[in-house]
Design a protein around this motif. Structure first.
Motif, PDB file in Angstrom:
ATOM      1  N   GLU B 229       0.816  -1.070  -0.049  1.00  0.00           N
ATOM      2  CA  GLU B 229       0.035   0.026   0.120  1.00  0.00           C
ATOM      3  C   GLU B 229       0.971   1.340   0.020  1.00  0.00           C
ATOM      4  O   GLU B 229       0.674   2.166  -0.638  1.00  0.00           O
ATOM      5  N   LEU B 230       1.939   1.313   0.782  1.00  0.00           N
ATOM      6  CA  LEU B 230       2.816   2.278   0.838  1.00  0.00           C
ATOM      7  C   LEU B 230       3.567   2.827  -0.509  1.00  0.00           C
ATOM      8  O   LEU B 230       3.816   3.923  -0.612  1.00  0.00           O
ATOM      9  N   PHE B 231       3.727   1.714  -1.414  1.00  0.00           N
ATOM     10  CA  PHE B 231       4.428   1.899  -2.544  1.00  0.00           C
ATOM     11  C   PHE B 231       3.818   1.875  -3.864  1.00  0.00           C
ATOM     12  O   PHE B 231       4.300   2.278  -4.630  1.00  0.00           O
ATOM     13  N   LYS B 232       2.698   1.588  -3.798  1.00  0.00           N
ATOM     14  CA  LYS B 232       1.729   1.439  -4.828  1.00  0.00           C
ATOM     15  C   LYS B 232       1.779   3.104  -5.663  1.00  0.00           C
ATOM     16  O   LYS B 232       1.973   3.100  -6.751  1.00  0.00           O
ATOM     17  N   PRO B 233       1.509   4.188  -4.845  1.00  0.00           N
ATOM     18  CA  PRO B 233       1.555   5.471  -5.642  1.00  0.00           C
ATOM     19  C   PRO B 233       2.930   5.880  -6.001  1.00  0.00           C
ATOM     20  O   PRO B 233       3.034   6.191  -7.141  1.00  0.00           O
ATOM     21  N   VAL B 234       4.044   5.340  -5.141  1.00  0.00           N
ATOM     22  CA  VAL B 234       5.327   5.980  -5.476  1.00  0.00           C
ATOM     23  C   VAL B 234       6.073   5.345  -6.442  1.00  0.00           C
ATOM     24  O   VAL B 234       6.585   5.804  -7.474  1.00  0.00           O
ATOM     25  N   ILE B 235       5.605   3.833  -6.472  1.00  0.00           N
ATOM     26  CA  ILE B 235       6.374   3.173  -7.741  1.00  0.00           C
ATOM     27  C   ILE B 235       5.525   2.793  -8.972  1.00  0.00           C
ATOM     28  O   ILE B 235       5.828   3.097  -9.897  1.00  0.00           O
ATOM     29  N   VAL B 236       4.205   2.320  -8.637  1.00  0.00           N
ATOM     30  CA  VAL B 236       3.394   1.840  -9.951  1.00  0.00           C
ATOM     31  C   VAL B 236       2.710   3.046 -10.535  1.00  0.00           C
ATOM     32  O   VAL B 236       2.954   3.220 -11.795  1.00  0.00           O
TER      33      VAL B 236
END
Lengths: 165, 322
Positions: B229-236
């Protein structure tokens, strides 16, 4: 005495290097060895003492090399002299452990890369010192995880990212 | 040598000969030295011999399988070498204790909201509505309410996608199946990310099935869902904006013969390549004062969780600082 004492040599070493590391190691929170320093240490360990018997296990201790002349000599092989105090007590612990089994031995700290050897001898005063260390280790291990405290050698440690992120 | 992720997009067979893993198909045989493999993503139709699997297991390599539509199928999660009973027991305690679980669930959503806001601002969009979901989050007293706060933020966040995306329509988040190209990419990216997070969890003492925001009762490795959840916006999501707006991925990279829209093989190839470049991209870590890759940031998040459950340091979620 021996029955109660189940402290590994590396725990004595870590006691002097870092209490956090001692605690994590003792609670099975290990790091995968991804660092070249660890690999180098293992390689030196394997390649230098081919001729001797090595890795003799007695209870919780694993002795690097044993040679029998008129006395038993045990050796602890280290990559560098960076943690000489920790290495000294680790080896002293082996001598202490063996003495409890009735075996008299002398120790030698080996730094093959520096071609340097240091003698370690167990006498009355160093034995007393050892006992107080062995009393303190369970206190650290059974307590809460000690907060990481930054020291210069931390950057090279496998736990560096774990401790300071 | 630094181990790498291997993405196998075409069909073929994975086998072991002596100390090397080979990938072979009609086009030939390609050796992959075992010490070079961090994880394998199998996106084509892949046959794996048991010898290859046992060798991969010995070396601690996870293999993630996706079906031919790019949907995640499952992972080969080798027996673990890093096991600490104490960590697992304490992790379970943080699930069973209501307040402890709520703390972690909120932390994941807080980080997720902050990162959504960061991504909007980086794209010149207003983030007030997303940020305002933090109010609902702080008032949440149950996991449902935490989820609710996340949904509020996510809806506000998605409502900006059509202004950010230049060459494709987003409309709304749709999955199983995705209704349009943008959604197809987000779904595919999220399942790659989920696998990447799982690989990182594998290399720690954390148990992958004990989670805090998502229910561990789900069949999946739900801790990976929490951390992802933490990385979805940042990476994907940032990757999707980038690929669409730079016209790297275009309409010809999709297939809509099915009951929805999916990336075709060529599209998946492009996406996977760009995804891996993201994982390998580095940023300067403020506390460590060294460069860390995006992938490593995921590992660091795992370490922070371990420290939290060992009572050494309270967990604060990752928020993009650049």
């Amino acid at each position: 005495m021996i029955d109660e004492m189940y402290i590994r040599g590396v725990q004595v070493n870590y006691y002097f290097v870092c209490k956090t590391k001692l605690w994590l190691f003792s609670h099975n929170v290990g790091m995968e060895n991804e660092s070249d320093a660890v690999k180098l240490g293992k390689l030196i360990h394997r390649s230098v003492f081919d001729r001797d018997e090595k890795e003799i296990r007695i209870g919780p201790i694993a002795i690097d090399a044993v040679r029998k002349g008129d006395v038993v000599e045990i050796r602890e092989v280290k990559k560098s002299r960076a943690f000489e105090k920790a290495s000294y007590y680790q080896l002293l612990y082996y001598l202490y452990y063996l003495s409890k089994l009735g075996i008299r031995a002398v120790g030698k700290l080996s730094y093959p890369k520096q071609r340097k050897n240091v003698e370690v001898i167990l006498d009355e005063s160093s034995a007393r010192e050892m006992e107080s260390v062995l009393d303190d280790i369970p206190r650290v291990v059974n307590g809460e995880m000690p907060r990481p405290v930054y020291k210069k050698h931390c950057r090279k440690c496998a736990y560096f990212e774990f401790c300071f992120t | 040598m630094r181990r790498k992720n291997f993405y196998i997009v075409s069909d073929g067979k994975l086998k072991r000969k002596e100390n090397t893993i080979y990938f072979e198909n009609e086009e030939g045989r390609r050796p992959i030295p075992i010490s070079a493999i961090y994880a394998i993503y199998a996106l084509g139709s892949l046959t794996v011999t048991s010898k290859a699997l046992s060798y991969l297991a010995k070396e601690g390599v996870c293999v993630h399988f996706f079906n031919r539509y790019g949907f995640y199928e499952g992972s080969f999660y080798p027996r673990e070498s890093l096991v600490s009973g104490e960590v697992v027991v304490r992790q379970a305690e943080h699930y069973l204790d209501r307040d402890k679980r709520l703390y972690l669930a909120k932390a994941f959503v807080e980080g997720s909201i902050m990162n959504m806001a960061r991504v909007l601002r980086k794209n010149g969009e207003d983030d007030t509505e997303v940020i305002s979901a933090l109010q609902a989050l702080s008032e949440a007293e149950k996991i449902d309410e935490v989820m609710g706060a996340e949904a509020i933020a996510r809806n506000a966040y998605y409502s900006k996608f059509d202004t950010i995306l230049k060459n494709m329509k987003f409309e709304r988040r749709s999955r199983q199946p995705p209704e349009n190209e943008a959604n197809a990419m987000i779904s595919f990216g999220n399942s790659l990310l989920y696998s990447a997070v799982l690989s990182e969890i594998y290399h720690t003492q954390l148990h992958p099935a004990i989670s805090f925001l998502h229910e561990p009762l789900e069949r999946r490795f739900s801790l990976a869902l929490d951390i992802a959840e933490l990385f979805k916006p940042v990476i994907v999501d940032r990757l999707v904006f980038n690929l669409v707006n730079r016209k790297v991925v275009t309409e010809s990279d999709f297939d809509d013969r099915f009951n929805g829209v999916l990336l075709n093989e060529n599209g998946r190839k492009k996406f996977v390549k760009a995804f891996n470049e993201r994982l390998e991209k580095t940023v300067k870590h403020r506390k460590l004062k060294r460069n860390v890759s995006y992938q490593r940031l995921i590992r660091l998040e795992c370490y922070k969780l371990v420290k939290h459950i060992l009572n050494a340091e309270k967990y604060r979620p990752f928020v993009m600082w650049w």
